[in-house]
Design a protein around this motif. Structure first.
Motif, PDB file in Angstrom:
ATOM      1  N   VAL A 137     -45.100  37.816  35.670  1.00  0.00           N
ATOM      2  CA  VAL A 137     -44.853  38.963  34.793  1.00  0.00           C
ATOM      3  C   VAL A 137     -46.136  39.785  34.736  1.00  0.00           C
ATOM      4  O   VAL A 137     -47.238  39.235  34.578  1.00  0.00           O
ATOM      5  CB  VAL A 137     -44.437  38.509  33.374  1.00  0.00           C
ATOM      6  N   LEU A 138     -46.015  41.096  34.882  1.00  0.00           N
ATOM      7  CA  LEU A 138     -47.161  41.996  34.906  1.00  0.00           C
ATOM      8  C   LEU A 138     -47.388  42.633  33.545  1.00  0.00           C
ATOM      9  O   LEU A 138     -46.432  42.946  32.823  1.00  0.00           O
ATOM     10  CB  LEU A 138     -46.958  43.095  35.948  1.00  0.00           C
ATOM     11  N   THR A 139     -48.660  42.835  33.202  1.00  0.00           N
ATOM     12  CA  THR A 139     -48.979  43.593  31.994  1.00  0.00           C
ATOM     13  C   THR A 139     -48.767  45.075  32.261  1.00  0.00           C
ATOM     14  O   THR A 139     -48.642  45.511  33.407  1.00  0.00           O
ATOM     15  CB  THR A 139     -50.439  43.380  31.567  1.00  0.00           C
ATOM     16  N   SER A 140     -48.736  45.859  31.214  1.00  0.00           N
ATOM     17  CA  SER A 140     -48.708  47.311  31.376  1.00  0.00           C
ATOM     18  C   SER A 140     -50.024  47.774  31.994  1.00  0.00           C
ATOM     19  O   SER A 140     -51.032  47.063  31.948  1.00  0.00           O
ATOM     20  CB  SER A 140     -48.481  47.994  30.026  1.00  0.00           C
ATOM     21  N   ARG A 141     -50.023  48.965  32.571  1.00  0.00           N
ATOM     22  CA  ARG A 141     -51.223  49.493  33.226  1.00  0.00           C
ATOM     23  C   ARG A 141     -52.094  50.236  32.213  1.00  0.00           C
ATOM     24  O   ARG A 141     -51.619  51.063  31.438  1.00  0.00           O
ATOM     25  CB  ARG A 141     -50.840  50.457  34.348  1.00  0.00           C
ATOM     26  N   ARG A 142     -53.389  49.904  32.261  1.00  0.00           N
ATOM     27  CA  ARG A 142     -54.381  50.624  31.448  1.00  0.00           C
ATOM     28  C   ARG A 142     -55.670  50.712  32.242  1.00  0.00           C
ATOM     29  O   ARG A 142     -55.940  49.877  33.114  1.00  0.00           O
ATOM     30  CB  ARG A 142     -54.664  49.909  30.126  1.00  0.00           C
ATOM     31  N   THR A 143     -56.472  51.728  31.935  1.00  0.00           N
ATOM     32  CA  THR A 143     -57.770  51.902  32.591  1.00  0.00           C
ATOM     33  C   THR A 143     -58.836  52.153  31.541  1.00  0.00           C
ATOM     34  O   THR A 143     -58.649  52.977  30.632  1.00  0.00           O
ATOM     35  CB  THR A 143     -57.735  53.080  33.584  1.00  0.00           C
ATOM     36  N   TYR A 144     -59.959  51.425  31.646  1.00  0.00           N
ATOM     37  CA  TYR A 144     -61.095  51.592  30.741  1.00  0.00           C
ATOM     38  C   TYR A 144     -62.325  51.918  31.588  1.00  0.00           C
ATOM     39  O   TYR A 144     -62.592  51.226  32.573  1.00  0.00           O
ATOM     40  CB  TYR A 144     -61.331  50.318  29.917  1.00  0.00           C
ATOM     41  N   ARG A 145     -63.050  52.929  31.194  1.00  0.00           N
ATOM     42  CA  ARG A 145     -64.176  53.397  31.990  1.00  0.00           C
ATOM     43  C   ARG A 145     -65.505  53.235  31.239  1.00  0.00           C
ATOM     44  O   ARG A 145     -65.543  53.258  30.010  1.00  0.00           O
ATOM     45  CB  ARG A 145     -63.975  54.862  32.394  1.00  0.00           C
ATOM     46  N   ASN A 146     -66.554  53.041  32.038  1.00  0.00           N
ATOM     47  CA  ASN A 146     -67.922  52.986  31.516  1.00  0.00           C
ATOM     48  C   ASN A 146     -68.076  51.903  30.442  1.00  0.00           C
ATOM     49  O   ASN A 146     -68.708  52.116  29.402  1.00  0.00           O
ATOM     50  CB  ASN A 146     -68.328  54.355  30.953  1.00  0.00           C
ATOM     51  N   VAL A 147     -67.525  50.725  30.708  1.00  0.00           N
ATOM     52  CA  VAL A 147     -67.556  49.624  29.750  1.00  0.00           C
ATOM     53  C   VAL A 147     -68.919  48.944  29.796  1.00  0.00           C
ATOM     54  O   VAL A 147     -69.411  48.590  30.869  1.00  0.00           O
ATOM     55  CB  VAL A 147     -66.443  48.615  30.054  1.00  0.00           C
ATOM     56  N   ALA A 148     -69.536  48.739  28.624  1.00  0.00           N
ATOM     57  CA  ALA A 148     -70.887  48.171  28.563  1.00  0.00           C
ATOM     58  C   ALA A 148     -71.011  47.060  27.520  1.00  0.00           C
ATOM     59  O   ALA A 148     -72.105  46.779  27.045  1.00  0.00           O
ATOM     60  CB  ALA A 148     -71.901  49.272  28.273  1.00  0.00           C
ATOM     61  N   GLU A 149     -69.883  46.434  27.177  1.00  0.00           N
ATOM     62  CA  GLU A 149     -69.919  45.336  26.212  1.00  0.00           C
ATOM     63  C   GLU A 149     -68.633  44.524  26.330  1.00  0.00           C
ATOM     64  O   GLU A 149     -67.624  45.016  26.857  1.00  0.00           O
ATOM     65  CB  GLU A 149     -70.066  45.867  24.787  1.00  0.00           C
ATOM     66  N   PRO A 150     -68.664  43.282  25.858  1.00  0.00           N
ATOM     67  CA  PRO A 150     -67.429  42.478  25.888  1.00  0.00           C
ATOM     68  C   PRO A 150     -66.363  43.135  25.012  1.00  0.00           C
ATOM     69  O   PRO A 150     -66.666  43.744  23.991  1.00  0.00           O
ATOM     70  CB  PRO A 150     -67.871  41.127  25.305  1.00  0.00           C
ATOM     71  N   PHE A 151     -65.100  43.018  25.441  1.00  0.00           N
ATOM     72  CA  PHE A 151     -64.038  43.587  24.604  1.00  0.00           C
ATOM     73  C   PHE A 151     -62.741  42.824  24.810  1.00  0.00           C
ATOM     74  O   PHE A 151     -62.551  42.106  25.789  1.00  0.00           O
ATOM     75  CB  PHE A 151     -63.850  45.080  24.877  1.00  0.00           C
ATOM     76  N   GLU A 152     -61.845  43.006  23.844  1.00  0.00           N
ATOM     77  CA  GLU A 152     -60.555  42.323  23.818  1.00  0.00           C
ATOM     78  C   GLU A 152     -59.471  43.354  23.535  1.00  0.00           C
ATOM     79  O   GLU A 152     -59.633  44.227  22.677  1.00  0.00           O
ATOM     80  CB  GLU A 152     -60.567  41.241  22.729  1.00  0.00           C
ATOM     81  N   ILE A 153     -58.358  43.253  24.263  1.00  0.00           N
ATOM     82  CA  ILE A 153     -57.243  44.171  24.051  1.00  0.00           C
ATOM     83  C   ILE A 153     -55.939  43.390  24.033  1.00  0.00           C
ATOM     84  O   ILE A 153     -55.850  42.286  24.577  1.00  0.00           O
ATOM     85  CB  ILE A 153     -57.167  45.261  25.145  1.00  0.00           C
ATOM     86  N   THR A 154     -54.942  43.966  23.394  1.00  0.00           N
ATOM     87  CA  THR A 154     -53.591  43.416  23.417  1.00  0.00           C
ATOM     88  C   THR A 154     -52.695  44.392  24.161  1.00  0.00           C
ATOM     89  O   THR A 154     -52.686  45.597  23.865  1.00  0.00           O
ATOM     90  CB  THR A 154     -53.059  43.197  21.991  1.00  0.00           C
TER      91      THR A 154
END
Length: 331
Positions: A192-209
């Protein structure tokens, strides 16, 4: 200029919304003061009930149905105003359906008017059901029920900022989900695939749902849970000098004993600063392959370096060559 155009569009949109609201209010007011008879349409969610045990829908059914009612202006105004806020539905009862059945909704609701459920107090007595506007029929196809767990794959793209790196793989929680439905459809699903998202210029740990895509649209599959959590460990790139790293000799014949001089090296590795601060001794492997590197004419060999997947590179290896001495073991 661009900001002025944007503000003008925003003002026009706001004006349209306000005029529409005023128009709807006038219509509802007219209905509410009138005791004349009118006809109006209302949309109801469709609820499927009493699927036989061990069975599942093998095809999706419409989510809503539009019904036409007749009643006083006051009753129709009440229906329009309160329908979104009260639990109302059209119920399809599959208790007698074994494999395949077509519900002709007009006939079905005339024979079983109680299948129209409107929880607005006192409204049903004031309305007369006229007809089903759409759909005119719903086909039900049942198949054997099955469920299985499959892996979740991420479609989230992360563009890491310069000077930073992602340490490790994306952590997906849960990493598996339950797919439920008709056996033929469930058997075709391997992931099963997640929805598509794009995050740019990331410079720290992060969490998403993120939500999950239906792996086979139109086949009535259910996914549990519908969302997963993704964790990305993004760290600033740093370096660390490692000293006295032991050098191993591999592929040595059983009848030989091999000595290296020296038997340790130093080198600098780069990676995420947090990862480097707690670096495991197995993250860097230095070795000499006796089978491919040794020859009687060449007693100096260059050690090979293997880094784990979380380190970026190494440099400044000292010494660059090691002396290799092989002697036969006593019989």
């Amino acid at each position: 200029m661009a900001r002025t155009a944007f503000n003008r569009k925003s003002i026009y949109a706001d004006l349209i919304y306000k005029l529409a609201a005023v128009g709807l209010a006038i219509i509802l007011w007219f209905f509410s003061i009138s005791n004349s008879q009118f006809e109006a349409n209302a949309e109801f969610p469709i609820e499927i009930r009493n699927i036989r045990e061990g069975k599942a829908l093998s095809e999706e059914t419409p989510q809503t149905a539009t019904l036409r009612f007749k009643g006083t202006g006051r009753a129709l105004a009440k229906l329009y105003l309160f329908l979104p806020f009260f639990k109302s539905k059209l119920v399809l009862d599959l208790e007698r359906v074994q494999k395949r059945h077509v519900f002709y909704l007009d006939e079905y609701l005339r024979n079983s008017p109680q299948r129209i459920s409107i929880s607005i107090p006192g409204i049903l007595e004031s309305l007369e059901f006229i007809e089903v506007v759409r759909p005119d029929s719903i086909q039900i196809v049942l198949s054997d029920y099955k469920e299985k767990r499959v892996l979740v794959l991420s479609q989230v793209t992360v563009d890491i900022a310069s000077g930073y790196t992602q340490v490790g793989d994306i952590v997906i929680t849960p990493h598996q989900v339950l797919v439920k439905g008709a056996v033929e459809a469930v058997d075709r699903v391997d992931e099963v695939l997640t929805s598509r998202r794009t995050y740019r210029n990331v410079a720290e740990p992060f969490e998403i749902t993120v939500g999950l895509w239906d792996p086979d649209p139109g086949k009535g599959l259910a996914i549990e849970p519908l969302n997963v959590t993704l964790n990305f460990d993004v760290q600033m790139i740093g370096e660390r000098r490692l000293t006295e790293v032991p050098v191993n000799v591999i592929n040595v014949p059983e009848n030989l004993s091999v000595i290296l001089g020296p038997s340790t090296v130093s080198l600098t590795v780069t990676g995420g600063v947090d990862y480097l601060s707690d670096l495991d001794e197995n993250a860097v492997e230095v070795f000499v392959d006796y089978r491919t590197q040794w020859s009687p004419a060449n007693l100096l060999v260059e050690p090979q370096v293997r880094l784990d997947e979380y380190l970026l590179e190494y440099r400044d290896l000292v010494p660059k060559q090691l002396e290799i001495i092989a002697t036969r073991r006593a019989p």
